[in-house]
Design a protein around this motif. Sequence first.
Motif, PDB file in Angstrom:
ATOM      1  N   ARG A  98       0.833  -1.215   0.000  1.00 28.10           N
ATOM      2  CA  ARG A  98       0.000   0.000   0.000  1.00 28.10           C
ATOM      3  C   ARG A  98       0.862   1.257   0.000  1.00 28.10           C
ATOM      4  NH1 ARG A  98      -3.260  -2.870   3.604  1.00 28.10           N
ATOM      5  NH2 ARG A  98      -2.566  -1.684   5.406  1.00 28.10           N
ATOM      6  N   HIS A  99       1.960   1.237   0.748  1.00 31.17           N
ATOM      7  CA  HIS A  99       2.845   2.410   0.816  1.00 31.17           C
ATOM      8  C   HIS A  99       3.581   2.656  -0.495  1.00 31.17           C
ATOM      9  CE1 HIS A  99       2.135   3.089   5.005  1.00 31.17           C
ATOM     10  NE2 HIS A  99       2.793   2.023   5.422  1.00 31.17           N
ATOM     11  N   THR A 100       4.075   1.568  -1.117  1.00 26.99           N
ATOM     12  CA  THR A 100       4.949   1.718  -2.279  1.00 26.99           C
ATOM     13  C   THR A 100       4.229   1.606  -3.619  1.00 26.99           C
ATOM     14  OG1 THR A 100       5.447  -0.651  -2.393  1.00 26.99           O
ATOM     15  CG2 THR A 100       6.904   0.730  -1.012  1.00 26.99           C
ATOM     16  N   GLY A 101       3.143   0.838  -3.654  1.00 28.12           N
ATOM     17  CA  GLY A 101       2.491   0.547  -4.923  1.00 28.12           C
ATOM     18  C   GLY A 101       3.109  -0.650  -5.621  1.00 28.12           C
ATOM     19  N   TYR A 102       4.099  -1.269  -5.000  1.00 32.47           N
ATOM     20  CA  TYR A 102       4.795  -2.425  -5.575  1.00 32.47           C
ATOM     21  C   TYR A 102       4.533  -3.676  -4.747  1.00 32.47           C
ATOM     22  CZ  TYR A 102       7.633   1.021  -8.095  1.00 32.47           C
ATOM     23  OH  TYR A 102       8.070   2.050  -8.895  1.00 32.47           O
ATOM     24  N   MET A 103       4.482  -4.828  -5.440  1.00 36.15           N
ATOM     25  CA  MET A 103       4.375  -6.108  -4.743  1.00 36.15           C
ATOM     26  C   MET A 103       5.708  -6.426  -4.087  1.00 36.15           C
ATOM     27  SD  MET A 103       2.377  -8.549  -7.439  1.00 36.15           S
ATOM     28  CE  MET A 103       2.371  -9.941  -6.322  1.00 36.15           C
ATOM     29  N   VAL A 104       5.681  -7.076  -2.928  1.00 33.90           N
ATOM     30  CA  VAL A 104       6.911  -7.523  -2.282  1.00 33.90           C
ATOM     31  C   VAL A 104       7.611  -8.474  -3.257  1.00 33.90           C
ATOM     32  CG1 VAL A 104       7.859  -8.854  -0.361  1.00 33.90           C
ATOM     33  CG2 VAL A 104       6.043  -7.191   0.041  1.00 33.90           C
ATOM     34  N   GLY A 105       8.909  -8.283  -3.415  1.00 34.45           N
ATOM     35  CA  GLY A 105       9.662  -9.029  -4.422  1.00 34.45           C
ATOM     36  C   GLY A 105       9.843  -8.199  -5.680  1.00 34.45           C
ATOM     37  N   GLY A 106       9.136  -7.070  -5.756  1.00 36.05           N
ATOM     38  CA  GLY A 106       9.230  -6.171  -6.897  1.00 36.05           C
ATOM     39  C   GLY A 106       9.323  -4.727  -6.455  1.00 36.05           C
ATOM     40  N   THR A 107       9.665  -4.505  -5.184  1.00 36.37           N
ATOM     41  CA  THR A 107       9.698  -3.151  -4.627  1.00 36.37           C
ATOM     42  C   THR A 107      10.928  -2.387  -5.095  1.00 36.37           C
ATOM     43  OG1 THR A 107       8.544  -3.953  -2.670  1.00 36.37           O
ATOM     44  CG2 THR A 107       9.600  -1.795  -2.499  1.00 36.37           C
ATOM     45  N   GLU A 126      30.359   2.411  -2.372  1.00 31.59           N
ATOM     46  CA  GLU A 126      31.681   1.957  -2.820  1.00 31.59           C
ATOM     47  C   GLU A 126      31.595   1.153  -4.123  1.00 31.59           C
ATOM     48  OE1 GLU A 126      33.129  -0.239   0.528  1.00 31.59           O
ATOM     49  OE2 GLU A 126      33.047   1.514   1.841  1.00 31.59           O
ATOM     50  N   LEU A 127      30.390   0.748  -4.495  1.00 35.10           N
ATOM     51  CA  LEU A 127      30.220  -0.074  -5.695  1.00 35.10           C
ATOM     52  C   LEU A 127      30.094   0.797  -6.936  1.00 35.10           C
ATOM     53  CD1 LEU A 127      27.614  -2.606  -4.241  1.00 35.10           C
ATOM     54  CD2 LEU A 127      30.058  -3.005  -4.625  1.00 35.10           C
ATOM     55  N   PRO A 128      30.695   0.372  -8.069  1.00 37.55           N
ATOM     56  CA  PRO A 128      30.597   1.164  -9.293  1.00 37.55           C
ATOM     57  C   PRO A 128      29.212   1.087  -9.936  1.00 37.55           C
ATOM     58  CG  PRO A 128      31.846  -0.837  -9.701  1.00 37.55           C
ATOM     59  CD  PRO A 128      31.569  -0.793  -8.222  1.00 37.55           C
ATOM     60  N   LEU A 129      28.517  -0.038  -9.738  1.00 36.98           N
ATOM     61  CA  LEU A 129      27.206  -0.255 -10.334  1.00 36.98           C
ATOM     62  C   LEU A 129      26.427  -1.189  -9.423  1.00 36.98           C
ATOM     63  CD1 LEU A 129      25.475   0.185 -12.970  1.00 36.98           C
ATOM     64  CD2 LEU A 129      26.373  -2.027 -13.717  1.00 36.98           C
ATOM     65  N   ILE A 130      25.143  -0.883  -9.237  1.00 37.66           N
ATOM     66  CA  ILE A 130      24.303  -1.777  -8.444  1.00 37.66           C
ATOM     67  C   ILE A 130      23.111  -2.222  -9.281  1.00 37.66           C
ATOM     68  CG2 ILE A 130      24.985  -0.818  -6.213  1.00 37.66           C
ATOM     69  CD1 ILE A 130      22.222   0.640  -6.204  1.00 37.66           C
ATOM     70  N   TYR A 131      22.542  -3.336  -8.873  1.00 38.51           N
ATOM     71  CA  TYR A 131      21.341  -3.877  -9.510  1.00 38.51           C
ATOM     72  C   TYR A 131      20.239  -3.801  -8.470  1.00 38.51           C
ATOM     73  CZ  TYR A 131      24.838  -5.412 -12.756  1.00 38.51           C
ATOM     74  OH  TYR A 131      25.875  -5.411 -13.644  1.00 38.51           O
ATOM     75  N   ILE A 132      19.173  -3.086  -8.802  1.00 37.08           N
ATOM     76  CA  ILE A 132      18.109  -2.827  -7.848  1.00 37.08           C
ATOM     77  C   ILE A 132      16.774  -3.047  -8.546  1.00 37.08           C
ATOM     78  CG2 ILE A 132      18.023  -0.332  -8.324  1.00 37.08           C
ATOM     79  CD1 ILE A 132      17.828   0.010  -5.198  1.00 37.08           C
ATOM     80  N   ASN A 133      15.751  -3.361  -7.786  1.00 34.16           N
ATOM     81  CA  ASN A 133      14.485  -3.719  -8.402  1.00 34.16           C
ATOM     82  C   ASN A 133      13.931  -2.595  -9.258  1.00 34.16           C
ATOM     83  OD1 ASN A 133      11.613  -4.593  -8.712  1.00 34.16           O
ATOM     84  ND2 ASN A 133      12.512  -6.317  -7.604  1.00 34.16           N
ATOM     85  N   GLY A 134      13.425  -2.983 -10.417  1.00 35.52           N
ATOM     86  CA  GLY A 134      12.869  -2.030 -11.370  1.00 35.52           C
ATOM     87  C   GLY A 134      11.364  -1.894 -11.288  1.00 35.52           C
ATOM     88  N   GLY A 135      10.759  -2.435 -10.214  1.00 32.75           N
ATOM     89  CA  GLY A 135       9.326  -2.241 -10.018  1.00 32.75           C
ATOM     90  C   GLY A 135       8.459  -3.420 -10.403  1.00 32.75           C
ATOM     91  N   LYS A 136       9.087  -4.565 -10.640  1.00 33.93           N
ATOM     92  CA  LYS A 136       8.332  -5.762 -10.995  1.00 33.93           C
ATOM     93  C   LYS A 136       9.176  -6.977 -10.621  1.00 33.93           C
ATOM     94  CE  LYS A 136       6.123  -7.672 -15.166  1.00 33.93           C
ATOM     95  NZ  LYS A 136       4.833  -8.002 -14.674  1.00 33.93           N
ATOM     96  N   ARG A 137       8.524  -8.029 -10.181  1.00 35.19           N
ATOM     97  CA  ARG A 137       9.251  -9.260  -9.853  1.00 35.19           C
ATOM     98  C   ARG A 137       9.965  -9.767 -11.105  1.00 35.19           C
ATOM     99  NH1 ARG A 137       4.812 -12.531  -6.170  1.00 35.19           N
ATOM    100  NH2 ARG A 137       5.118 -11.277  -4.291  1.00 35.19           N
ATOM    101  N   GLY A 138      11.233 -10.145 -10.929  1.00 35.98           N
ATOM    102  CA  GLY A 138      12.013 -10.651 -12.054  1.00 35.98           C
ATOM    103  C   GLY A 138      12.580  -9.564 -12.949  1.00 35.98           C
TER     104      GLY A 138
END
Length: 162
Positions: A98-107, A126-138
Motif C-alpha cells: 500500500r505504501h509503495t504501490g509495488y508487490m513484495v519481491g518487486g519493490t 563503494e560499488l561502481p554499479l548496483i542492480y536494484i528492483n525495477g518495479g516488478k518481480r524478475g
Amino acid sequence: MTRDQHAPETPATRFLRQHRIPFSTHLYAYEEHGGTKVSARELNVAEHSVVKTLVMEDESRQPLVILMHGDRKVSTKELARQTGHKQISPCDPAVAQRHTGYMVGGTSPFGTRKSMPLFMERSILELPLIYINGGKRGFLVGVHPHDIVQTLKPQVVNVAIE
C-alpha cells in the motif's frame, strides 16, 4: 540507457527516465522466496551488488525504506539508533504494498506511491554499479549508486550485518 524490448514499463522506469538517470534493464526468471541469491545467480553478478529495497516501520507505524546489499541483513536496532527512533521493524507485506504501490519481491525505491524517508547502507556507495528492483518481480535495473544519492537524497547509514 539500455532499452530491452521486453523490459516492462513501470513507475520506477518512468521515474528514472523523467529524472534522466541512466540505467540498464535486466530480466530474470523470478522464484518465489528466492531473493537476491536467485537474481544474482541469474544475472551472473555478485549478490553484494544486488541491492534490496526493504520497507520498514517505526514505533508510530510510519513507513521508511532502507537499501541494503543482497548478502547482508539490516540491524533494525542500529537503524533505529542512527535514525532517532525507539524501534524499527519490517513492514507487513500488504502494508508495504500500500505504501509503495509495488508487490513484495518487486519493490523499487523509484516511483513509490507515497514519499517515505529513505536510508542507504554506506558501503553501497563503494560499488561502481548496483542492480536494484525495477518495479516488478524478475526485473532489475542497473544504476550507479551516486545517481540514487543525487536524486532520492537518502540518509546514509551503517547498519549492515553479515
